[in-house]
Design a protein around this motif. Structure first.
Motif, short mmCIF file in Angstrom:
data_model
loop_
_atom_site.label_atom_id
_atom_site.label_comp_id
_atom_site.label_asym_id
_atom_site.label_seq_id
_atom_site.Cartn_x
_atom_site.Cartn_y
_atom_site.Cartn_z
N GLY A 62 1.05 -1.23 -0.15
CA GLY A 62 0.01 -0.02 -0.05
C GLY A 62 0.90 1.27 -0.20
N ASN A 63 0.68 2.05 0.73
CA ASN A 63 1.54 3.31 1.01
C ASN A 63 2.51 3.11 2.06
OD1 ASN A 63 -0.20 3.52 3.20
ND2 ASN A 63 -0.43 5.69 3.05
N ARG A 64 2.88 2.22 2.56
CA ARG A 64 3.75 2.03 3.57
C ARG A 64 4.93 0.91 3.39
NH1 ARG A 64 3.29 5.50 8.73
NH2 ARG A 64 1.05 6.06 8.60
N GLU B 8 8.62 8.38 9.67
CA GLU B 8 7.45 8.49 8.67
C GLU B 8 7.69 8.97 7.30
OE1 GLU B 8 3.24 8.11 10.47
OE2 GLU B 8 3.96 10.05 11.35
N ILE B 9 8.53 9.96 7.32
CA ILE B 9 8.94 10.54 6.01
C ILE B 9 10.52 10.53 6.15
CG2 ILE B 9 6.90 11.51 5.15
CD1 ILE B 9 8.12 14.34 6.14
N GLY B 10 11.38 10.97 4.94
CA GLY B 10 12.81 11.23 5.21
C GLY B 10 13.55 9.71 5.58
N ALA B 11 13.06 8.65 5.48
CA ALA B 11 13.42 7.50 5.62
C ALA B 11 12.86 6.36 4.70
CB ALA B 11 13.30 7.05 7.17
N VAL B 12 14.06 5.44 4.60
CA VAL B 12 13.54 4.07 3.94
C VAL B 12 13.63 3.12 5.04
CG1 VAL B 12 13.90 2.25 2.03
CG2 VAL B 12 14.31 4.91 1.57
N ALA B 13 12.71 2.75 5.84
CA ALA B 13 12.66 2.24 7.02
C ALA B 13 11.31 1.52 7.10
CB ALA B 13 13.09 2.97 8.20
N ALA C 21 5.87 4.94 1.94
CA ALA C 21 6.54 4.89 0.72
C ALA C 21 6.92 5.85 -0.03
CB ALA C 21 5.96 3.59 0.15
N ASP C 22 7.58 6.68 0.31
CA ASP C 22 8.41 7.72 -0.37
C ASP C 22 9.78 7.59 -0.99
OD1 ASP C 22 5.82 9.07 0.20
OD2 ASP C 22 6.90 10.78 1.42
N MET D 50 8.59 7.60 -6.26
CA MET D 50 7.38 6.91 -5.68
C MET D 50 7.07 7.86 -4.47
SD MET D 50 6.93 3.21 -3.54
CE MET D 50 6.78 2.29 -4.79
N LYS D 51 5.74 8.22 -4.52
CA LYS D 51 5.19 8.82 -3.31
C LYS D 51 3.88 8.12 -2.80
CE LYS D 51 2.11 12.01 -2.01
NZ LYS D 51 1.18 12.68 -2.55
N ASP D 52 4.14 7.83 -1.52
CA ASP D 52 2.76 7.46 -1.06
C ASP D 52 2.47 5.89 -1.49
OD1 ASP D 52 1.27 7.95 1.32
OD2 ASP D 52 -0.39 8.41 0.27
#
Ligand code: ZN
Length: 437
Positions: free
Chosen positions: A55-57, A393-398, A403-404, A426-428
């Motif tokens: 989904g978006n995460r 929640e943002i600024g991290a691939v974790a 999922a930005d 990719m955003k959200d």
């Protein structure tokens, strides 16, 4: 203001044009193979990673050899690319377009264009930023376009237009004599680029109004005019008094929100710090006391270096002298703040220059004045996430983050200019660009 609302309502009235509305049913699963992963938080990159997006995460991040690929997942192969979190620009103006002085400059925006025209251009601007890999912005005022930023943000969130995550400040605040439009016949009422306040009561009232109408942050101009004096010093005119800025920070903090303060140097800068501003915008000339106070108070510094290298007036003219002086003091201020451990975020003032220019041009300036490429990247990922109250929640691939995710074809740790050529966005959880070779 009513005009802007009407313009946005028009956009919202045509859902048939929306290609990006959320689809019903199960969340899609996408697996991204990352050749190199710079996760926005860790000090070092990792190689051959697999990122699972549901989904978006982001669901998981792990070594390619060990990771389980969920059945039916779509695979995005970025194994020859460098993958990063979506980038964050903490100082933008979606309602400005780098106005050409020959076309009337800033004034023409406020005097000649209907708000719908400006909203249409802002719609293009947020799409351009997204295409460049910027998935979040803190948009620092609409320059006379009222609450138009709230409308653009709502239209993106509702899926009517493509765009990024927006933190908006709406109208911004300054004092009489503290913001354009200026230089017109005093008998003619002309629009202002900000909400004008005089006195702590008006200051608090303006903050209340803006917060009520959707401001995520409040933006205040603590300095306005600037010039070079006979001794060659940069001087700037302070605007709000300490009582006025304190009324605004007190009110805004009560709402659980923060205050961004435009301040060049001198008295206005010190009032901003004494008054409890949460971020200093530009901070062209930070004296030692200001740097020490910022480090102690945890004040964020959003320098916007590169915009001060644009369109210098001819050498020897007052404007040309000012342009050169501003740039000359800015770099050393940045270096001093960095060494003192002041928290620095990437910001560009894009809109002050055209949205067609690379927003990532700020990265090489930050490196020029002392950051490592990794520090510069984190100033546009995990650091602003912390400033915006979105750490993790943002600024991290974790795992757990939105999922930005973006990717570039060359390694920005070797040459940070690589970030000017984002090929995957990719955003959200939705892919907006997929052109990595
Ligand atoms: Zn600005």
């Amino acid at each position: 203001m009513r005009f802007v609302r009407a313009a946005v309502a028009l956009l919202l009235a045509f859902p048939g044009s929306c290609l990006l509305a959320a689809e019903a049913g199960k969340p899609a699963v996408v697996v991204i193979r990352a050749g190199i992963l710079i996760d926005g938080v860790s000090a070092a990159p990792r190689t051959n990673q697999v990122i699972v997006v549901r989904g978006n995460r982001i669901e998981s991040v792990g070594d390619a050899g060990k990771a389980m690929i969920p059945e039916g997942a779509r695979v995005v192969d970025l194994s020859k690319a460098v993958v990063l979190p979506g980038l964050i620009d903490s100082h933008t103006h979606t309602f400005l377009q780098g106005e050409d002085p020959a076309e009337g400059g800033y004034d023409a925006q406020l005097l000649k264009h209907p708000s719908s025209f400006r909203a249409a251009r802002a719609t293009v601007a947020v799409h351009r930023a997204l295409a460049q890999g910027f998935t979040t912005i803190r948009d620092l005022e609409t320059e006379g376009a009222g609450y138009g930023d709230v409308g653009i943000k709502e239209a993106i969130e509702a899926g009517y237009i493509p765009g990024l995550r927006m933190f908006v400040v709406t109208r911004a605040i300054s004092t009489s004599g503290g913001y354009p439009l200026e230089g017109y016949n005093p008998d003619v009422a002309v629009p202002r680029g900000v909400q004008i306040v005089d006195g702590p009561v008006e200051a608090r009232k303006a903050a209340r109004e803006q917060l009520e109408h959707g401001a995520d942050w409040i933006k205040v101009y603590m300095t306005h005019r600037s010039w070079v004096d006979k001794q060659g010093n940069l001087v700037s005119q302070p605007t709000l008094t300490l009582d006025e800025i304190k009324a605004i920070t007190d009110e805004t903090h009560g709402w659980g929100k923060k205050v961004a303060c435009h301040a060049y140097n001198g008295v206005g800068l010190h009032r901003a710090l004494d008054g409890g501003c949460d971020s200093i915008e530009h901070g062209l000339e930070l004296d030692d006391a200001a740097v020490a106070q910022m480090a102690k108070q945890g004040t964020w510094y959003c320098p916007t270096l590169s915009v001060y290298y644009h369109q210098w007036a001819p050498e020897g003219t007052p404007a040309g002298t000012l342009d050169r002086k501003r740039a000359a003091v800015h770099g050393p201020s940045f270096t001093k703040a960095l060494k003192a451990g002041v928290k620095i975020v990437f910001g560009t003032d894009v809109g002050g220059f055209p949205w067609t220019d690379p927003i990532a041009q700020e990265f090489p300036r930050m490196v020029e004045f002392g950051m490592t490429p990794m520090q510069a990247i984190q100033s546009a990922t995990s650091k602003p996430a912390e400033m915006l109250g979105m750490a993790g929640e943002i600024g991290a691939v974790a795992p757990g983050a939105y999922a930005d995710i973006v990717a570039v074809g060359a390694d920005p740790l070797k040459d940070v200019k690589a970030l000017e050529h984002v090929g995957f966005v990719m955003k959200d959880g939705k892919v907006y660009r997929d052109e990595i070779k």
